[in-house]
Every structure is written in structure tokens, then in C-alpha cells.
Scaffold this motif. Sequence first.
Motif, PDB file in Angstrom:
ATOM      1  N   ASP A 321      -8.518   5.107  18.515  1.00  0.00           N
ATOM      2  CA  ASP A 321      -9.278   6.068  17.708  1.00  0.00           C
ATOM      3  C   ASP A 321     -10.080   5.408  16.593  1.00  0.00           C
ATOM      4  N   ASN A 322      -9.583   4.288  16.101  1.00  0.00           N
ATOM      5  CA  ASN A 322     -10.245   3.619  14.980  1.00  0.00           C
ATOM      6  C   ASN A 322     -10.022   2.116  15.131  1.00  0.00           C
ATOM      7  N   ALA A 323     -10.953   1.442  15.826  1.00  0.00           N
ATOM      8  CA  ALA A 323     -10.774   0.036  16.179  1.00  0.00           C
ATOM      9  C   ALA A 323     -10.460  -0.861  14.984  1.00  0.00           C
ATOM     10  N   PRO A 324     -11.143  -0.714  13.832  1.00  0.00           N
ATOM     11  CA  PRO A 324     -10.840  -1.624  12.701  1.00  0.00           C
ATOM     12  C   PRO A 324      -9.400  -1.550  12.212  1.00  0.00           C
ATOM     13  N   ASN A 325      -8.712  -0.472  12.513  1.00  0.00           N
ATOM     14  CA  ASN A 325      -7.310  -0.365  12.120  1.00  0.00           C
ATOM     15  C   ASN A 325      -6.362  -0.978  13.150  1.00  0.00           C
ATOM     16  N   GLY A 326      -6.906  -1.429  14.269  1.00  0.00           N
ATOM     17  CA  GLY A 326      -6.069  -1.972  15.335  1.00  0.00           C
ATOM     18  C   GLY A 326      -5.637  -3.402  15.075  1.00  0.00           C
ATOM     19  N   SER A 327      -4.458  -3.739  15.554  1.00  0.00           N
ATOM     20  CA  SER A 327      -3.911  -5.080  15.305  1.00  0.00           C
ATOM     21  C   SER A 327      -4.725  -6.164  16.000  1.00  0.00           C
ATOM     22  N   ILE A 328      -5.265  -5.870  17.175  1.00  0.00           N
ATOM     23  CA  ILE A 328      -6.030  -6.890  17.910  1.00  0.00           C
ATOM     24  C   ILE A 328      -7.374  -7.106  17.235  1.00  0.00           C
ATOM     25  N   TYR A 329      -8.020  -6.023  16.813  1.00  0.00           N
ATOM     26  CA  TYR A 329      -9.249  -6.132  16.030  1.00  0.00           C
ATOM     27  C   TYR A 329      -9.011  -7.030  14.821  1.00  0.00           C
ATOM     28  N   GLN A 330      -7.973  -6.732  14.078  1.00  0.00           N
ATOM     29  CA  GLN A 330      -7.698  -7.478  12.850  1.00  0.00           C
ATOM     30  C   GLN A 330      -7.368  -8.939  13.130  1.00  0.00           C
ATOM     31  N   ALA A 331      -6.659  -9.192  14.221  1.00  0.00           N
ATOM     32  CA  ALA A 331      -6.316 -10.574  14.575  1.00  0.00           C
ATOM     33  C   ALA A 331      -7.568 -11.370  14.936  1.00  0.00           C
ATOM     34  N   LEU A 332      -8.463 -10.766  15.726  1.00  0.00           N
ATOM     35  CA  LEU A 332      -9.700 -11.449  16.096  1.00  0.00           C
ATOM     36  C   LEU A 332     -10.593 -11.664  14.881  1.00  0.00           C
ATOM     37  N   LYS A 333     -10.660 -10.671  14.016  1.00  0.00           N
ATOM     38  CA  LYS A 333     -11.462 -10.800  12.804  1.00  0.00           C
ATOM     39  C   LYS A 333     -10.951 -11.951  11.940  1.00  0.00           C
ATOM     40  N   LYS A 334      -9.643 -12.077  11.886  1.00  0.00           N
ATOM     41  CA  LYS A 334      -9.024 -13.105  11.039  1.00  0.00           C
ATOM     42  C   LYS A 334      -9.335 -14.515  11.539  1.00  0.00           C
ATOM     43  N   ILE A 335      -9.334 -14.706  12.857  1.00  0.00           N
ATOM     44  CA  ILE A 335      -9.516 -16.059  13.397  1.00  0.00           C
ATOM     45  C   ILE A 335     -10.971 -16.387  13.685  1.00  0.00           C
ATOM     46  N   SER A 336     -11.869 -15.425  13.535  1.00  0.00           N
ATOM     47  CA  SER A 336     -13.221 -15.574  14.060  1.00  0.00           C
ATOM     48  C   SER A 336     -14.042 -16.598  13.301  1.00  0.00           C
ATOM     49  N   SER A 337     -15.257 -16.791  13.792  1.00  0.00           N
ATOM     50  CA  SER A 337     -16.108 -17.884  13.319  1.00  0.00           C
ATOM     51  C   SER A 337     -16.912 -17.501  12.093  1.00  0.00           C
ATOM     52  N   GLY A 338     -16.392 -16.651  11.238  1.00  0.00           N
ATOM     53  CA  GLY A 338     -17.085 -16.322  10.006  1.00  0.00           C
ATOM     54  C   GLY A 338     -17.161 -17.496   9.057  1.00  0.00           C
ATOM     55  N   THR A 339     -16.249 -18.448   9.208  1.00  0.00           N
ATOM     56  CA  THR A 339     -16.263 -19.666   8.398  1.00  0.00           C
ATOM     57  C   THR A 339     -16.331 -20.871   9.319  1.00  0.00           C
ATOM     58  N   ASP A 340     -16.605 -22.046   8.740  1.00  0.00           N
ATOM     59  CA  ASP A 340     -16.682 -23.260   9.551  1.00  0.00           C
ATOM     60  C   ASP A 340     -15.367 -23.557  10.251  1.00  0.00           C
TER      61      ASP A 340
END
Length: 423
Positions: A321-340
Motif C-alpha cells: 500500500d505504501n512502498a516507502p514504508n516497506g522494509s525492502i524499499y528501505q533496505a535498497l534505499k540504504k545501500i543504494s548508490s546515493g553516495t560513492d
Amino acid sequence: EMCIRDSDHAYPIFSMYIAVINTGGTISCVGNPLSPMSAKNFADACRSLLNPIFKQGLPDLQITYIEDLLFPESSFGTLDSTNLQPEDWCLMAGYILEHYTLYDGWVLLHGTDSMDFTGTALPFLLSSFDENGTVTGALSKPVIITGSQVPLCYQNPSTKQLSINFNTDAFQNVCGALAAAQTGIPEVGIYFQNNLFRGNRAVKTNASQFNAFSSPNYPALGQYGIELALNFETILPPPASYAVSLDNPDVLARVQNQLKYIQAHINDFPVMQLNAFPAAYAMSPATGFLAKLIESLPALQLKGLILESYGEGNFPSGNPDNAPNGSIYQALKKISSGTDDGIVIVDCTHVVTGIVNDSANLAGAWLPEVGALSPADMTPMAAFAKLMILLAVADFEANQCKKETVKRHFQTNLLGEMISIKK
């Protein structure tokens, strides 16, 4: 020089000197259970059993069987492609570059299991690009990869004498690969069961039939019936000029230096594939098996993650219902390439045919928010090899912009591996 021509390009009718490199796989195995032959023993068998036949159909070819490309992890020197490592791609490419001036083309005998990974790795290892994605080093000769589902040779258990195996696809595939190399097309191709495919577009789609490979998102480069017929409109053009061709000694030396750099650093940039699969998750609190798996990846020093999503690019978020609240969304966001230090994420699909369109469904529309790149119609194998090599080469020249250049180049059609997309 006699040539086959289309409206814009000319391709030599034959290449006089062809090198056959046996890396291993079913094609050069014998016995029950199958056991690999050494490169030398296989070369001897080819000279005695195959060369007289090749002279009938390909009289202008002079074939050299390479015996000194050895894979150090194997006591046989050859290697089942199941056990190939990224460094082994570099060994193959390095041998070709080192002997580039000696031959007019190469036939690379290879196991089928990871042939579709090698089919993408080699063209990228044999090329170079500037920061804008413009080719600065271009392949000018054919490299044709082939293998087989059934071994080429049969070894009599009693006498150990070798003969051509009964009902093998190996002989036809070698004939076809040699004919493809003879055309001079500047491609890394995969030849299998009468079809010549672009290497970075091919996929193994059948484990038990001779038609083991297909090219689901791009037409074949050619078909072999009674004669080999090329589809010129699908073939990459030759190098734009001598200034960017590997025929130019300066260009060749630069690409060799780049490859040495990649070989020294490629293990520092591991990439992995992760299939979408049904797994338990909870929304309050936000937890789940896939999320825990993803969160563990930075500790492994992972640099790239190829998601093999459902359908057009849909991946479970952990909250329908709300992807940003999902654990997988949050896990991918945390590890993603936003930083070097982040992991570059790519949203592929495990569906064999089609184009990723993550905006088509709510279940995939959130992936760009966590930094996932679109591969368009690249295969997961092509995305894997391309991303790993782009990451490894990013620091080779000072004008590279590291992660941003990698992401831009990844989503750019560099060597015919994908359709062009707007970024």
C-alpha cells in the motif's frame, strides 16, 4: 581485396588467419563421466580429425589452434564455464589483444553455462570509451564464441583412440563459427545451431536441445543454411576511423593498458544478481527476509546489484500500500548508490523477452526512488558483466567521474547491448 558489401560498409569475404582458442566446456570433453581434454590434446585431435574437412569448405583459411592460454585454477589448463571467474574474461581478452596483429579473427570455444556472460564481457574488455561514451578503441575483427551440448570427440574406452562423436552439434557449431569469423565482421558473436547472435544479446534458453541459445530482444546477425547469410542491417559498423581502431598500434596499446588495469581491480568490484521471489515480510514493524538479505550486502563489499524483477520490472517493496514504508524499499534505499560508497542497483527482469518499464505498475514505479537504474532490454547477464567492467575501469583515467559516469554509461547503448533510452 574482395568484399561482401551493403550500402554503407564492406566486409572481407574471408579472413586468412583464424586462431581457435579452446577455453574448455563440453565441446572439448571426452569419457563418461565427461572429463576435459587439455588444450594440446584437443588441438591435436582437431588437426587430425577436422582440418581435412575444413579444407573442403573453407580452403582459404589457415587455422592455428592455441595451446598456451591456460586457466591457472584448473589442472587441465582448460575450464568448464561453470567455474569461470571475471579474471578469466580478462585472460581471454588479454590473449586476443596480445596477438591482435597475428590473426584476422578468433573462434573461442567455451562452455555453454556462462557463455552469455562472456559474450558481453569480451566486447567491453576489447573496447574503450571516453567520458561521454564515445568510442576511443574499437574492435575491427571478429571474435566468435561457440560451444556445444554434446562433445566433439568420442574416445574409445579400450584403445583411447579419438573419433568424431556420433550426432554431435559441436562439429556444425565449429564450422559455423569459422565461417562467421571468415566474414570479418567487427563483432563479438555467439554462434550456435545455425544462428549467429550478437554476444551481448544472447541468452542460454535451452539446457537439453541443440538450439541452446537465442537472442530474444535483438535479431540474429546471420543464419547458416547451405551458406552463411549475414543480416547486414543488424551488424555493428567497422571502426569509424583508423584513429579509434585496434588496428592502430597506439589504440591497441591503450586498450591493453586499460585491460591490465581492469584485471588488477575487477575483483574489487563484485556484482551479484538477486531474483525476485515470494518471501515473508511484515509491515509493522517493517521487516522481511529479502530486506535482511539486502541489508547484509554492504558487509560483503558488494558494488553492484542486478535485481531480476518480475514482469516489466516489479520488485516486492515490503508494503503493497505504501512502498516507502516497506522494509525492502528501505533496505535498497540504504545501500543504494546515493553516495560513492553505495551499491549501484539495476532493475532487470527475469522474464526472457521484453523491455523493463518500471513505471507501468505501482509495484515497480518506486524503484527509481531508491536509485535503481533502467537496463531497457539488456539481459541480466549483459547488465552484470557491463556494470562490473564499467565499475572496474572507472578510475583508469583521471577524466572519469566515477559513479556518475558509470551510471550514465550503463544506461547508454555503447556496443549494441541495449536499445537507446532517454535518461
